[in-house]
Design a protein around this motif. Structure first.
Motif, PDB file in Angstrom:
ATOM      1  N   THR A  63      12.180  -7.232   1.390  1.00 18.22           N
ATOM      2  CA  THR A  63      11.591  -7.697   2.575  1.00 18.22           C
ATOM      3  C   THR A  63      11.147  -6.774   3.896  1.00 18.22           C
TER       4      THR A  63
ATOM      5  N   MET B 271       6.781  -9.752   6.894  1.00 13.80           N
ATOM      6  CA  MET B 271       6.541 -10.701   7.233  1.00 13.80           C
ATOM      7  C   MET B 271       6.324 -11.160   9.046  1.00 13.80           C
TER       8      MET B 271
ATOM      9  N   GLY C  29      10.957  -7.635   8.161  1.00 14.03           N
ATOM     10  CA  GLY C  29      10.745  -8.680   8.812  1.00 14.03           C
ATOM     11  C   GLY C  29       9.475  -7.905  10.061  1.00 14.03           C
TER      12      GLY C  29
ATOM     13  N   HIS D 205       7.503  -6.673   1.038  1.00 20.45           N
ATOM     14  CA  HIS D 205       7.327  -7.871   1.611  1.00 20.45           C
ATOM     15  C   HIS D 205       7.348  -8.100   3.025  1.00 20.45           C
TER      16      HIS D 205
ATOM     17  N   THR E  50      12.465 -16.266  15.064  1.00 18.62           N
ATOM     18  CA  THR E  50      12.565 -16.307  13.357  1.00 18.62           C
ATOM     19  C   THR E  50      13.916 -15.388  13.371  1.00 18.62           C
TER      20      THR E  50
END
Length: 366
Positions: free
Chosen positions: A6, A38, A8, A36, A44
Motif C-alpha cells: 500500500t 490511495m 499513501g 496499491h 488519514t
C-alpha cells in the motif's frame, strides 16, 4: 498471487485550484503497476500504509501533506523550491513550535529579529520593496529535516539543494508529460475565433501574482509598431485582481477545459512563462513546452532550462531592464521560423514511474 504494497499519497485533490492535483491524479494509474495507491483524505493516518509519498507545494492546499510528514517521515516530491507562501497561508493552523522555526529562519534571512506573526506583518508594511514570497530563507530546511528523500524535477534544483544541505538525500526525476496530439492548429484556434495566420503568444496556467503578468503586459504594450496580427493569450483562471488592459490584441481565456488548454498550449507560436527570481520548481505548462520542443520566452531561473541549450528558447533575467529585454524577445519570436511539436520521450510517464518506484523501494527511503 502477490499482494501489492500500500502507498499513501498526500497532496491536493482534483477540483482544487492546483496543478499538483492533476499531477497526482495522472500518477495514480501509473503507480498501480507496482503499488496499491490511495490518495489520502483529510485526517488519514500515514502510519497505516506500507509506504508514503508526500507532494509538497507552495500553498495551504498541501497542509495535510505537511502535517502527515511531521507525523511520519518519508519521501517528499518537492514541487516548489521556496515554500514560504504555504507557511504564510497556513500560519494560524501551524503549531507554535513550527511558527517559531519559520520566524527564526525569516529573522536570519532579513537580518532583524521578528518575534511573532504580528511583528512579521508590521515588517512587511514597513518594507514594501521586499518581496515576502521570494526571500531565500532556506525554508526548505523544515522539509528536508523530516524527509527520508527529496525528489525534484531538475538537476540544477538538486545541485542548489545539495549545496545548501550537503547531508540531505536529493534525487532527480523527470517531470512527467503526457504526449499531446493536436489535430490541427486551425481547429483549436477556430474554436476561439483566432485566424490561422495570427502570430499567437500565450501565458498558461493559473494567473497568480507569482506569474508576474503585469511585467508581460507592460512589455506587450511597450512593443513599438507591434504588428496587427500579433495576439497575446492569457490562458487560465485569475487568482487575484489582475488588471488586463482593454486591448483587442490581448485576450483572457478563463477556465478552458483540459483539452482546449493543452491544445492551445501547443498551438501558440510562442509561450511566455515568467516567475520571480527565487520562486517555483515545477511548472506543468513549461515542462509540456519543453517536452514538445515548443518556442518559449522564459524567466532565467534554473528550473526553466532544458538539459541542453535550444535555439527556440529565450531566457530573460529578472532585473531593471526586464521589460525592455522581454519586448525585444517578443519581436524576435514574432519573426522566428515556426516548427511543429515533437515529443521528447525523456518526459514520458514511464520514465517517471521507473525513477519514483526505485526511490520508494530503496530501504534508505523508509
Amino acid at each position: 498471487m502477490s499482494v501489492r504494497p500500500t502507498l499513501g499519497v498526500w497532496g491536493p485533490h482534483p477540483g482544487q485550484p492546483s496543478g499538483v492535483a492533476s499531477y497526482i491524479a495522472s500518477s495514480l494509474p501509473v503507480l498501480e503497476r507496482m503499488w496499491h495507491p490511495m490518495h489520502a483524505e483529510h485526517g488519514t493516518d500515514p502510519d497505516q500504509f506500507d509506504q508514503v509519498l508526500y507532494h509538497l507545494g507552495n500553498n495551504d492546499l498541501h497542509h495535510d501533506a505537511f502535517q502527515a510528514l511531521a507525523q511520519r517521515p518519508g519521501p517528499v516530491l518537492l514541487h516548489e523550491i521556496n515554500i514560504l507562501n504555504y507557511y504564510y497561508q497556513a500560519w494560524e493552523r501551524l503549531p507554535e513550535h513550527r511558527q517559531r522555526q519559520v520566524l527564526a529562519l525569516l529573522s536570519t534571512a532579513l537580518g532583524t529579529e521578528i518575534a511573532d506573526g504580528d511583528a512579521l506583518e508590521a515588517f512587511w508594511r514597513a518594507n514594501p520593496g521586499i518581496d515576502p514570497y521570494s526571500i531565500d530563507a532556506r525554508i526548505e530546511t523544515l522539509v528536508l529535516d523530516a524527509a527520508t528523500c527529496v525528489l525534484v524535477h531538475h538537476q540544477r534544483v538538486a545541485e542548489l539543494l545539495k549545496c545548501a544541505h550537503p547531508r540531505a538525500r536529493i534525487e532527480v526525476i523527470p517531470f512527467p508529460v503526457t504526449p499531446i496530439t493536436v489535430t490541427t492548429d486551425p481547429d483549436v484556434r477556430s474554436r476561439y475565433g483566432i485566424c490561422p495566420q495570427t502570430v499567437v503568444f500565450g501565458s498558461f496556467g493559473y494567473l497568480g501574482e507569482y506569474k508576474r503578468i503585469e511585467v508581460l503586459l507592460a512589455a506587450w504594450q511597450a512593443w513599438a509598431e507591434r504588428p496587427d496580427d500579433a495576439l497575446l493569450l492569457l490562458v487560465g483562471a485569475a487568482q487575484y485582481a489582475v488588471s488586463i488592459p482593454a486591448d483587442a490584441s490581448i485576450r483572457h481565456i478563463d477556465h478552458p477545459d483540459a483539452t482546449d488548454f493543452t491544445e492551445l498550449l501547443l498551438s501558440v507560436d510562442c509561450a511566455v512563462q515568467l516567475r520571480g527570481p527565487w520562486l517555483g520548481e515545477s511548472s506543468g505548462p513549461v515542462s509540456t513546452l519543453l517536452a514538445h520542443h515548443r518556442s518559449a520566452i522564459l524567466t532565467d531561473i534554473p528550473t526553466f532550462h532544458p538539459g541542453r541549450p535550444r535555439t527556440n528558447l529565450t531566457h530573460i533575467p529578472v532585473g531593471g531592464n526586464e521589460v525592455e529585454l522581454l519586448t525585444a524577445a517578443l519581436e524576435f519570436h514574432y519573426r522566428a521560423p515556426k516548427a511543429r511539436p515533437r515529443f521528447d520521450p525523456a518526459f514520458h510517464w514511464s520514465a517517471w514511474a521507473q525513477r519514483v518506484t526505485a526511490t520508494l523501494t530503496d530501504p534508505r527511503t523508509r
